[in-house]
Design an enzyme around this catalytic site. Structure first.
Site, short mmCIF file in Angstrom:
data_model
loop_
_atom_site.label_atom_id
_atom_site.label_comp_id
_atom_site.label_asym_id
_atom_site.label_seq_id
_atom_site.Cartn_x
_atom_site.Cartn_y
_atom_site.Cartn_z
CD GLN A 95 57.82 -24.35 -15.72
OE1 GLN A 95 57.67 -23.36 -16.43
NE2 GLN A 95 58.95 -25.05 -15.74
CG ASP B 5 62.41 -28.28 -25.10
OD1 ASP B 5 63.48 -28.40 -25.73
OD2 ASP B 5 61.72 -27.23 -25.13
CD GLU C 48 64.78 -25.92 -17.23
OE1 GLU C 48 63.92 -25.50 -16.43
OE2 GLU C 48 64.87 -25.53 -18.42
CG ASP D 289 67.39 -18.04 -11.26
OD1 ASP D 289 68.11 -17.03 -11.24
OD2 ASP D 289 66.26 -18.05 -11.80
N GLY D 290 68.97 -19.49 -13.89
CA GLY D 290 69.90 -18.98 -14.88
C GLY D 290 70.41 -17.58 -14.56
CG ASP E 197 64.69 -22.57 -25.20
OD1 ASP E 197 63.69 -21.88 -25.51
OD2 ASP E 197 64.71 -23.80 -25.29
#
Length: 300
Positions: free
Chosen positions: A44, A99, A119, A151-152, A174
């Protein structure tokens, strides 16, 4: 530092969050005092800049994720509504949250024995620790943390119908907004995977990416999608100035139909409350109370 005029999301010194799909005919803007970081990771576009009101701002793919000024309103609510809806959460899974804000809040619960965080983008973790250190506040060094860079969705698939020792009491999703790869996190199959990964009486919470000022039908459909899987599904919200319309919805679910998700199942100690800026038992319950017109659509 990058010159403001060179970044596609910045024009004439103003950052602009524009999304004709989610909030057509409007935009969220704030001035950019300086750009601290700008690059594309494997997954991203990442932009970090300073604003005189909101402090350091983290933007992913053009969407504000958090700011120093108001991050606690999101981090505390998505974490503690789920954590206090469970009577004794020992194993917690965080999907996303690079974060570190949700991790920081989960770590405040002394009853928690194991925290697994999944994450996909290590760059978000590294950059947040560098430019937004107060978000994690040292929580990445917590000995209870098992950090997995993957990857979740696939992580949940691998759990499947595994033994109870690999399942969780609370799962906090999240994730990014439902565009591109993150779209899978808002579909029925994802809720099924969440349910499979939960212990009995487990609680799941996820950000809805919308609020009742912007897209009531979407929230109605998302809640109904969750209800196909979980017998106990509710909608609540939190107020965050730097999210579009200043509000963000949360979907809360449990595989136990008898748990009142809008009522804390544990008492918060004076010491615990002293560490919080936004969440308290009263706001836990009031977050589930919707204006009449929104309640009729979302909960019909």
């Amino acid at each position: 530092m990058v010159n403001n005029s060179q970044h596609p999301y910045i024009k004439d010194g103003w950052f602009r969050e524009i999304n004709d799909k989610s909030f057509p005919g409007q935009a969220f803007t704030m001035t950019v005092d300086s750009i601290l970081y700008e690059a594309r990771s494997e997954f991203q576009d990442i932009l970090i800049f300073r604003n005189k009101v909101y402090g350091t701002v983290l933007v992913l793919d053009g969407i504000v994720q958090c700011t120093e000024f108001d991050e606690f309103a999101y981090q505390e609510m998505i974490t503690h509504i789920a954590m206090f809806a469970h009577s004794n959460p020992k194993r917690v899974l965080i999907i996303g949250g690079g974060d570190g804000g949700v991790l920081r809040e989960v770590a405040k619960h002394s009853c928690v024995e194991d925290i697994t965080m999944v994450e996909i983008d290590s760059s978000v973790i590294e950059l947040s620790r560098k430019f937004l250190p107060t978000l994690s506040n040292g929580a990445f060094d917590d000995e209870r943390l098992d950090l997995k860079l993957c990857d979740g969705f696939k992580f949940l698939q691998d759990i499947g119908a595994s033994d109870v020792h690999k399942k969780f009491d609370v799962i906090i999703t999240d994730s990014s907004d439902p565009e591109g790869p993150a779209e899978a996190f808002f579909q029925e199959r994802y809720f099924e995977l969440l349910k499979d990964a939960l212990n009995p009486n487990g609680v799941v919470i996820m950000q809805s990416s919308e609020n009742f000022w912007l897209n009531l039908k979407y929230l109605h459909d998302l809640k109904n999608t969750a209800k196909k899987v979980f017998p106990n599904t509710e909608y609540c919200y939190t107020m965050v100035p730097t999210y579009t319309s200043g509000q963000l919805g949360l979907i809360v679910c449990s595989n136990n139909a008898n748990i009142p998700l809008n009522i804390p199942q544990r008492k918060i100690s004076e010491q615990e409350q002293g560490k919080l800026k936004y969440y308290n038992p009263q706001i836990h319950s009031s977050a589930f109370v919707l204006p009449t017109w929104a309640d009729k659509v979302i909960n019909e």
